[in-house]
Write an enzyme that holds these catalytic residues in place. Sequence first.
Site, PDB file in Angstrom:
ATOM      1  N   GLY A  12       0.833  -1.211   0.000  1.00 29.53           N
ATOM      2  CA  GLY A  12       0.000   0.000   0.000  1.00 29.53           C
ATOM      3  C   GLY A  12       0.860   1.250   0.000  1.00 29.53           C
ATOM      4  CB  SER A 141      -5.682   1.609  13.864  1.00 29.63           C
ATOM      5  OG  SER A 141      -6.549   2.666  14.220  1.00 29.63           O
ATOM      6  CE1 TYR A 154      -8.534   0.444   9.141  1.00 27.08           C
ATOM      7  CE2 TYR A 154      -8.846   1.394  11.330  1.00 27.08           C
ATOM      8  CZ  TYR A 154      -8.117   1.297  10.151  1.00 27.08           C
ATOM      9  OH  TYR A 154      -6.967   2.041  10.004  1.00 27.08           O
TER      10      TYR A 154
END
Length: 246
Positions: A12, A141, A154
Amino acid sequence: MRLKDKNALITGGAQGIGKAIALGMAKEGANIGIADVNIENAENTALEVRTSGVKSIAVKLDVSRQDNVSNTFQTFVKELGALDILVNNAGITRDTVLLRMKEEDWDAVLNVNLKGSFLCSKEAVKIMAKQRSGKIISISSVVAFIGNPGQANYSSSKAALIGLTKTIAKEYASRGIRANAIAPGFIQTAMTDALTDEVKGEMKRAIPLGQFGTPEDVANIVIFLASNESDYITGQVIHVNGGMYM
Ligand code: NAP
């Protein structure tokens, strides 16, 4: 030049945080592989990376597909030689509250964020174990720690990524491989641009430092974890969130 002649693969890496990592590592002397589903953006980023005088290749990769992943690592090693650093950065969101979340929203996010990191880490470990050295850095995260409405898929994927990181750290420490994670808070990229001004305002109020982070704030920590300066650190999570979670 903290990463001189090291070879790093960034999933990514075409835009956002991944691109900042690629440009930052190149400035420290690393050769860079940009592996991304968006090959056009990846090629443009590789071109920009080369202005630092290092080698850079772009590879089209969907991290959730085993065949794609094996081909990417083979191409990388053929073109650049050894693999010293893997950054598991590719990630997606499919936000909605639990009762509206479809099975395909769950699968899509888990497949990219978690399975993708598993597949890439496995290929990296095969190469790094033979070399008896390597660094695997995964981008988790803050929501792995605090949860977030609308992000059951997520936040679960990012929490599980920490379990994966700690396990790799324990399994392969004896082979000279270090595995660490970074948990960014709110970082200004295309991913967060999609949020409404109301949500952004709410988030800013929850950050003691009173501002959003930049992709470079995350890249600086990735560079530290990739460098020899962090050789005694493994299985850890470093929080980069302006104090949003302590
Ligand atoms: P971004 O701007 O959306 O960039 C992500 C990149 O990954 C894009 O180039 C995207 O391509 C690519 N990608 C998506 N699916 C892929 C796949 N299956 N295989 C390979 N590449 C794929 O996101 P970002 O904000 O830079 O986020 C980077 C990482 O940091 C993610 O893991 C994210 O979860 C994490 N993170 C971000 C924040 C934040 O506030 N931004 C906070 C905490 C953690 P397309 O654009 O073509 O899909």
